[in-house]
Scaffold this motif. Structure first.
Motif, PDB file in Angstrom:
ATOM      1  N   LYS A 162      60.411  38.951  44.162  1.00 22.31           N
ATOM      2  CA  LYS A 162      59.291  39.733  43.643  1.00 22.31           C
ATOM      3  C   LYS A 162      58.429  38.975  42.628  1.00 22.31           C
ATOM      4  O   LYS A 162      57.391  39.459  42.224  1.00 22.31           O
ATOM      5  CB  LYS A 162      59.808  41.018  42.978  1.00 22.31           C
ATOM      6  N   GLY A 163      58.910  37.815  42.172  1.00 19.27           N
ATOM      7  CA  GLY A 163      58.125  37.040  41.215  1.00 19.27           C
ATOM      8  C   GLY A 163      58.288  37.545  39.795  1.00 19.27           C
ATOM      9  O   GLY A 163      59.344  38.074  39.440  1.00 19.27           O
ATOM     10  N   TYR A 164      57.224  37.390  38.987  1.00 14.01           N
ATOM     11  CA  TYR A 164      57.276  37.858  37.601  1.00 14.01           C
ATOM     12  C   TYR A 164      57.287  39.382  37.606  1.00 14.01           C
ATOM     13  O   TYR A 164      56.422  40.009  38.226  1.00 14.01           O
ATOM     14  CB  TYR A 164      56.072  37.334  36.818  1.00 14.01           C
ATOM     15  N   LEU A 165      58.292  39.965  36.938  1.00 18.00           N
ATOM     16  CA  LEU A 165      58.447  41.420  36.962  1.00 18.00           C
ATOM     17  C   LEU A 165      57.625  42.040  35.840  1.00 18.00           C
ATOM     18  O   LEU A 165      57.710  41.624  34.689  1.00 18.00           O
ATOM     19  CB  LEU A 165      59.930  41.772  36.814  1.00 18.00           C
ATOM     20  N   THR A 166      56.813  43.013  36.222  1.00 14.68           N
ATOM     21  CA  THR A 166      55.916  43.630  35.245  1.00 14.68           C
ATOM     22  C   THR A 166      56.156  45.123  35.191  1.00 14.68           C
ATOM     23  O   THR A 166      56.717  45.709  36.112  1.00 14.68           O
ATOM     24  CB  THR A 166      54.448  43.401  35.653  1.00 14.68           C
ATOM     25  N   PRO A 169      53.764  48.216  38.883  1.00 15.90           N
ATOM     26  CA  PRO A 169      53.904  47.518  40.172  1.00 15.90           C
ATOM     27  C   PRO A 169      52.615  46.860  40.664  1.00 15.90           C
ATOM     28  O   PRO A 169      52.668  46.019  41.554  1.00 15.90           O
ATOM     29  CB  PRO A 169      54.351  48.621  41.138  1.00 15.90           C
ATOM     30  N   THR A 170      51.476  47.200  40.070  1.00 15.18           N
ATOM     31  CA  THR A 170      50.223  46.581  40.508  1.00 15.18           C
ATOM     32  C   THR A 170      50.052  45.159  39.967  1.00 15.18           C
ATOM     33  O   THR A 170      49.103  44.478  40.338  1.00 15.18           O
ATOM     34  CB  THR A 170      48.995  47.401  40.067  1.00 15.18           C
ATOM     35  N   ASN A 171      50.951  44.725  39.065  1.00 16.32           N
ATOM     36  CA  ASN A 171      50.810  43.376  38.499  1.00 16.32           C
ATOM     37  C   ASN A 171      51.929  42.430  38.912  1.00 16.32           C
ATOM     38  O   ASN A 171      51.919  41.253  38.565  1.00 16.32           O
ATOM     39  CB  ASN A 171      50.807  43.446  36.974  1.00 16.32           C
ATOM     40  N   VAL A 172      52.940  42.955  39.622  1.00 21.31           N
ATOM     41  CA  VAL A 172      54.123  42.152  39.931  1.00 21.31           C
ATOM     42  C   VAL A 172      53.764  40.955  40.826  1.00 21.31           C
ATOM     43  O   VAL A 172      52.776  40.996  41.552  1.00 21.31           O
ATOM     44  CB  VAL A 172      55.213  43.042  40.586  1.00 21.31           C
ATOM     45  N   GLY A 173      54.574  39.909  40.736  1.00 22.41           N
ATOM     46  CA  GLY A 173      54.309  38.702  41.523  1.00 22.41           C
ATOM     47  C   GLY A 173      53.812  37.618  40.599  1.00 22.41           C
ATOM     48  O   GLY A 173      54.558  37.091  39.783  1.00 22.41           O
ATOM     49  N   LEU A 230      50.602  40.021  44.529  1.00 22.67           N
ATOM     50  CA  LEU A 230      51.841  39.683  45.228  1.00 22.67           C
ATOM     51  C   LEU A 230      51.519  39.098  46.601  1.00 22.67           C
ATOM     52  O   LEU A 230      50.645  39.609  47.299  1.00 22.67           O
ATOM     53  CB  LEU A 230      52.690  40.950  45.380  1.00 22.67           C
ATOM     54  N   GLY A 231      52.244  38.038  46.982  1.00 18.23           N
ATOM     55  CA  GLY A 231      52.065  37.478  48.326  1.00 18.23           C
ATOM     56  C   GLY A 231      50.942  36.464  48.425  1.00 18.23           C
ATOM     57  O   GLY A 231      50.668  35.939  49.494  1.00 18.23           O
ATOM     58  N   LYS A 232      50.289  36.210  47.301  1.00 19.23           N
ATOM     59  CA  LYS A 232      49.249  35.182  47.282  1.00 19.23           C
ATOM     60  C   LYS A 232      49.550  34.280  46.099  1.00 19.23           C
ATOM     61  O   LYS A 232      49.911  34.787  45.024  1.00 19.23           O
ATOM     62  CB  LYS A 232      47.880  35.818  47.025  1.00 19.23           C
ATOM     63  N   SER A 233      49.390  32.979  46.265  1.00 20.27           N
ATOM     64  CA  SER A 233      49.636  32.099  45.126  1.00 20.27           C
ATOM     65  C   SER A 233      48.445  32.167  44.193  1.00 20.27           C
ATOM     66  O   SER A 233      47.363  32.622  44.576  1.00 20.27           O
ATOM     67  CB  SER A 233      49.847  30.665  45.603  1.00 20.27           C
ATOM     68  N   GLU A 234      48.646  31.710  42.959  1.00 19.52           N
ATOM     69  CA  GLU A 234      47.564  31.726  41.977  1.00 19.52           C
ATOM     70  C   GLU A 234      46.358  30.940  42.499  1.00 19.52           C
ATOM     71  O   GLU A 234      45.224  31.368  42.320  1.00 19.52           O
ATOM     72  CB  GLU A 234      48.032  31.125  40.645  1.00 19.52           C
TER      73      GLU A 234
ATOM     74  N   VAL B 112      49.910  48.605  47.588  1.00 19.43           N
ATOM     75  CA  VAL B 112      49.152  48.097  46.449  1.00 19.43           C
ATOM     76  C   VAL B 112      48.695  46.661  46.681  1.00 19.43           C
ATOM     77  O   VAL B 112      47.644  46.245  46.213  1.00 19.43           O
ATOM     78  CB  VAL B 112      50.011  48.197  45.166  1.00 19.43           C
ATOM     79  N   HIS B 113      49.503  45.878  47.396  1.00 16.66           N
ATOM     80  CA  HIS B 113      49.205  44.448  47.521  1.00 16.66           C
ATOM     81  C   HIS B 113      48.846  44.031  48.943  1.00 16.66           C
ATOM     82  O   HIS B 113      49.320  43.002  49.437  1.00 16.66           O
ATOM     83  CB  HIS B 113      50.387  43.634  46.997  1.00 16.66           C
ATOM     84  N   SER B 114      48.032  44.832  49.621  1.00 17.26           N
ATOM     85  CA  SER B 114      47.546  44.519  50.970  1.00 17.26           C
ATOM     86  C   SER B 114      48.657  44.076  51.915  1.00 17.26           C
ATOM     87  O   SER B 114      48.508  43.093  52.635  1.00 17.26           O
ATOM     88  CB  SER B 114      46.487  43.408  50.953  1.00 17.26           C
ATOM     89  N   GLY B 115      49.777  44.778  51.903  1.00 20.10           N
ATOM     90  CA  GLY B 115      50.828  44.487  52.874  1.00 20.10           C
ATOM     91  C   GLY B 115      51.832  43.424  52.456  1.00 20.10           C
ATOM     92  O   GLY B 115      52.787  43.163  53.176  1.00 20.10           O
ATOM     93  N   ASN B 116      51.622  42.792  51.283  1.00 18.33           N
ATOM     94  CA  ASN B 116      52.548  41.745  50.853  1.00 18.33           C
ATOM     95  C   ASN B 116      53.741  42.309  50.093  1.00 18.33           C
ATOM     96  O   ASN B 116      53.617  43.283  49.366  1.00 18.33           O
ATOM     97  CB  ASN B 116      51.835  40.755  49.922  1.00 18.33           C
TER      98      ASN B 116
END
Lengths: 356, 179
Positions: A162-166, A169-173, A230-234, B112-116
């Motif tokens: 899940k990456g960085y936990l916030t 849930p809209t900020n996680v990753g 989430l699911g996209k790199s910076e 929230v994250h477009s399916g990711n």
């Protein structure tokens, strides 16, 4: 305090240093949300562990410097006057949410005000960095360096999947929110923003007015930022955002050319009238002030008004907010008194430009 | 429409009150409405986050097949937050909540994250070289496929060697860990 000192105070020093496409992009911001492992989030409302986080941050980071960011100073929300907090909010150094956390909320601000680290906002740490113009790549690289510096003294809450936990849930990753502040008067005047905004939303990005409520954008200032973390790199997030921003810059430039071609003298007249209003009015509401400031800025960009600095828009947008006005007046002001004071302040500021 | 009280600002609060059958319409600006005590506007603005998290349905399909409700029975063993509390607030109580509520999170995160659902960005340094290397292998494998598709075979060979090297390092670390 003289007006000059006050403006130095109102305008963070970093804002004056150019940057790419700075006629349209006023600033770039990177925000990273980070939490400590094994400590309840600030949203849990458990004061004791959160106070420890605050004490630890004060002990480890207050008075410290990192590379060009000198002398971080910690300010506790409980020690600040309401007006001081308001001023920090208007300078975008803290959020309204943090200002309300009188218990364990605090902020670390670098001397040049380019970096601020909010402690116990929605997350334990919220690192923010600003750059003038369009400089998202530089901003994210620098934010990473500061992030690593902080991490040297703190164990972050991180999950491999899940990456960085916030807290939200809209900020996680990545915990990354990248945003740019744009001045888009021509796209607004030609009603194109109404069509562009939904298109941008489809790409997982958000456009909203910076000042003003709802869809209204006071001073034609918009903030474009990423929604997905989430699911996209910076790098991907920054690339996507940058390419949309470049599209907007091109469209704005084309629209400006088009308006000038179509109705040059009418536009010039409209913009100069706004200059007239700001130079002479005795009472001015923030809505009218923002509109006129946007007009003056456009006239400067088009080369019509000379001898007035470009930063006048960002500067006076901040300066004429209620908190700043009252800070400058050194007393509470009723809305009516604010309008009088605002008009006075803008006149003084414009006169100062002509003397320079 | 202008505000009935100050006659200055635009009215943005429209209010119908019925007292003893007598209907009155009130049109005020925010400032006057607040002064008159009709509404408190501080903190009224729904944030994007609240909006998104409140949009998530209560896993209806899941509930139908279960007689117990996750809202009260699923609880984070670290901070004590129940799933129901999380749903109401839209915010977690601690980092362990992610694990405690993991079975309900996937649909929410997807929305929230477009399916990711999986993180692919920065990794904290302290997590160690292992995960960094694994992620690099993954990213190199994608690049390798792209290179092959583009028939850039020299580049593909270099990438293949890099992957091989990293995999060997990972293997050695694993053996070292066991010993």
């Amino acid at each position: 305090m003289s007006l000059q000192d006050f403006i130095d105070d109102a305008i963070s020093p970093w804002l004056n240093d150019g940057g790419e496409d700075n006629d349209i992009v006023l600033s770039s911001r990177i925000r990273l949300a980070r939490n400590l492992d094994k400590v309840p989030f600030p949203t849990s409302g458990q004061e004791e562990p959160l106070t420890k986080v605050l004490e630890y941050m004060e002990q480890e980071f207050s008075g410290q410097s990192f590379n060009g960011f000198k002398d971080f100073q910690l300010a506790k929300m409980s020690d600040l006057e309401p007006i001081e907090k308001r001023v920090l909010i208007e300078k975008h150094l803290i959020s309204p949410n943090l200002a309300e956390n009188e218990g364990s909320g605090a902020v670390l601000i670098s001397k040049n005000e380019q970096v601020s680290i909010m402690v116990n906002e929605e997350d334990h740490l919220r690192l923010q960095i600003y750059y003038p113009g369009l400089q998202l790549k530089t901003a994210v690289d620098t934010a990473f360096e500061i992030d690593d510096w902080i991490e040297g003294k703190i164990g972050y809450a991180f999950d491999e999947e899940k990456g960085y936990l916030t807290s939200c849930p809209t900020n996680v990753g990545t915990g990354l929110r990248a945003s740019v502040m744009m001045h888009l008067p021509a796209l607004t005047m030609t009603n194109q923003m109404n069509q562009i905004v939904p298109e941008i939303n489809k790409l997982g990005l958000v456009v909203r007015g910076i000042y003003g409520e709802g869809s209204e954008a006071l001073g034609n200032l918009y903030q474009v930022s990423n929604q997905v973390t989430l699911g996209k790199s910076e790098e991907e997030i920054i690339q996507d955002l940058t390419s949309v921003v470049r599209e907007l810059i091109d469209s704005e430039r084309r629209s400006r050319e088009w308006i000038v071609q179509q109705s040059g003298i009418q536009l010039e007249d409209k913009l100069y009238r706004s200059y007239g209003i700001l130079s002479n009015s005795r009472i001015i509401h923030s809505k009218e002030a923002s509109k006129c400031l946007s007009d003056i800025r456009l006239a400067i960009d088009l080369g019509w008004i000379k001898g007035v600095s470009k930063t006048i828009l960002n500067e006076l947008m901040v300066l004429t907010q209620p908190g700043f006005l009252q800070h400058y007046a050194k007393k509470g002001l009723s809305p009516r008194e604010r309008d009088v004071f605002r008009a006075k302040l803008i006149r003084e500021r414009l006169t100062m430009e002509q003397e320079d | 429409m202008e505000c009935q009280r100050c006659h200055k600002n635009d009215a943005s609060v429209h209010y119908t009150q019925v007292i003893n059958g007598k209907k009155d319409e009130v049109h005020l600006c925010e400032e006057c409405a607040e002064k008159e005590g009709y509404m408190d506007f501080s903190n009224q603005h729904l944030s994007m986050h609240q909006f998104l998290t409140s949009m998530v349905p209560l896993d209806s399909a899941f509930n139908k097949s279960q007689s117990i409700k996750p809202e009260t029975t699923t609880q984070c063993d670290y901070c004590g937050m129940t799933y129901g509390e999380f749903r109401r607030k839209g915010k977690f109580g601690c980092s362990h909540c992610y694990e405690s509520f993991s079975s309900y999170l996937t649909p929410l995160l997807k929305r929230v994250h477009s399916g990711n659902t999986e993180h692919v960005g920065k990794i904290p340094k302290r997590i160690g070289g292992n995960l960094h290397k694994q992620r690099e292998v993954e990213s190199l494998q994608t690049k390798l496929q792209e290179a092959i598709q583009a028939e850039a075979f020299e580049e593909a060979a270099t990438i293949r060697d890099q992957i091989h090297q990293l995999k060997q390092e990972l293997e050695e670390e694993r053996k070292g860990g066991e010993a």
